[in-house]
Design an enzyme around this catalytic site. Structure first.
Site, mmCIF file in Angstrom:
data_model
loop_
_atom_site.group_PDB
_atom_site.id
_atom_site.type_symbol
_atom_site.label_atom_id
_atom_site.label_comp_id
_atom_site.label_asym_id
_atom_site.label_seq_id
_atom_site.Cartn_x
_atom_site.Cartn_y
_atom_site.Cartn_z
ATOM 1 N N GLY A 46 -10.135 75.312 138.154
ATOM 2 C CA GLY A 46 -10.728 76.372 137.354
ATOM 3 C C GLY A 46 -10.338 77.715 137.938
ATOM 4 N N GLN A 51 -10.782 86.703 139.612
ATOM 5 C CA GLN A 51 -10.012 86.149 140.740
ATOM 6 C C GLN A 51 -8.552 86.587 140.712
ATOM 7 O OE1 GLN A 51 -11.581 81.923 140.147
ATOM 8 N NE2 GLN A 51 -11.302 82.001 142.366
ATOM 9 N N CYS A 88 -13.263 76.860 146.228
ATOM 10 C CA CYS A 88 -12.938 78.008 145.395
ATOM 11 C C CYS A 88 -11.579 78.525 145.840
ATOM 12 C CB CYS A 88 -14.000 79.097 145.572
ATOM 13 S SG CYS A 88 -13.676 80.600 144.618
ATOM 14 N N LEU A 89 -10.721 78.861 144.893
ATOM 15 C CA LEU A 89 -9.378 79.340 145.237
ATOM 16 C C LEU A 89 -9.423 80.670 145.978
ATOM 17 C CD1 LEU A 89 -7.490 78.355 141.959
ATOM 18 C CD2 LEU A 89 -7.375 77.229 144.186
ATOM 19 N N HIS A 130 -19.676 77.372 138.121
ATOM 20 C CA HIS A 130 -18.929 78.100 139.150
ATOM 21 C C HIS A 130 -18.188 79.299 138.547
ATOM 22 C CE1 HIS A 130 -16.369 78.066 142.946
ATOM 23 N NE2 HIS A 130 -15.639 78.822 142.138
ATOM 24 N N GLU A 131 -17.515 79.055 137.415
ATOM 25 C CA GLU A 131 -16.704 80.125 136.812
ATOM 26 C C GLU A 131 -17.581 81.202 136.177
ATOM 27 O OE1 GLU A 131 -13.866 80.035 137.889
ATOM 28 O OE2 GLU A 131 -13.617 77.900 138.291
ATOM 29 N N HIS A 134 -18.644 83.516 138.770
ATOM 30 C CA HIS A 134 -17.608 84.506 139.104
ATOM 31 C C HIS A 134 -17.724 85.740 138.207
ATOM 32 C CE1 HIS A 134 -15.001 83.022 142.244
ATOM 33 N NE2 HIS A 134 -14.787 81.855 141.654
HETATM 34 CO CO CO Z 1 -14.040 80.119 142.440
#
Ligand code: CO
Length: 186
Positions: A46, A51, A88-89, A130-131, A134
């Site tokens: 995701g 991000q 998380c990236l 999660h997204e 963000h």
């Molecule tokens: Co993330």
């Protein structure tokens, strides 16, 4: 469309609430394409627009071979919860058991401005939460138990990448390679 650099924890854009999308135009469709390409390159499950430094309420996911995107989401969360490893990236190599609702109904729009309704459980429900976090400037470390959050912050401070975001000024952040996200990168 080009792969975009992924912003790391420490970059203020990750703590800033994103703006509602107003224009469902070509620029938005390019953003969705960039997000998908960048997510696949990472690889991750995701990715949210902030991000890659774009403060708009847009995210994408690729869970169980189903690719999706959602714009201006609102979530209905189940009361029953799940625990599972989450990454998380924007936090390379970090993964912690994170409590989330087991089921989610997400409402929003697709990139053509059509209303969509996404129902998910388990991993998809986790990704949708999660997204959406963000987009509100909330990060998965904010969802950890106090003990795990303390451990996570210690691990972050000791990580190779910590400080890169602050030191970079306005330059794009280039993610480290190899980019092991253990469980899932979101
Ligand atoms: Co993330």
């Amino acid at each position: 469309m080009p792969i975009q650099p992924i912003r790391l924890f420490g970059d203020p854009v990750l703590l800033t609430p994103s703006n509602e999308v107003v224009d469902f135009d070509k620029e938005l469709r390019v953003l969705v394409a960039d997000l998908i390409e960048t997510m696949h390159d990472a690889p991750g499950a995701g990715l949210a627009a902030p991000q890659i430094g774009v403060p708009l309420r847009v995210f994408v996911w690729d869970i169980d071979d189903a690719l999706g995107h959602l714009i201006n989401p609102t979530l209905d969360l189940s009361d029953d919860m799940q625990e599972g490893e989450e990454g998380c990236l924007s936090f390379p190599d970090l993964s912690y058991s994170t409590p989330r609702s087991m089921r989610v109904v997400a409402k929003g729009w697709n990139m053509f401005g059509e209303p969509v309704n996404i129902e998910g459980s388990e991993l998809l429900a986790r990704a949708l939460q999660h997204e959406t976090d963000h987009l509100n400037g909330v990060l998965f470390i904010d969802r950890l138990s106090p003990e795990n959050r303390k451990l996570a912050m210690k691990e972050i401070r000791q990580s190779q990448w910590f400080g890169l975001a602050q030191d970079s000024g306005t330059e794009p952040i280039v993610k480290l390679s190899p980019h092991n996200t253990f469980g899932i990168g979101l």
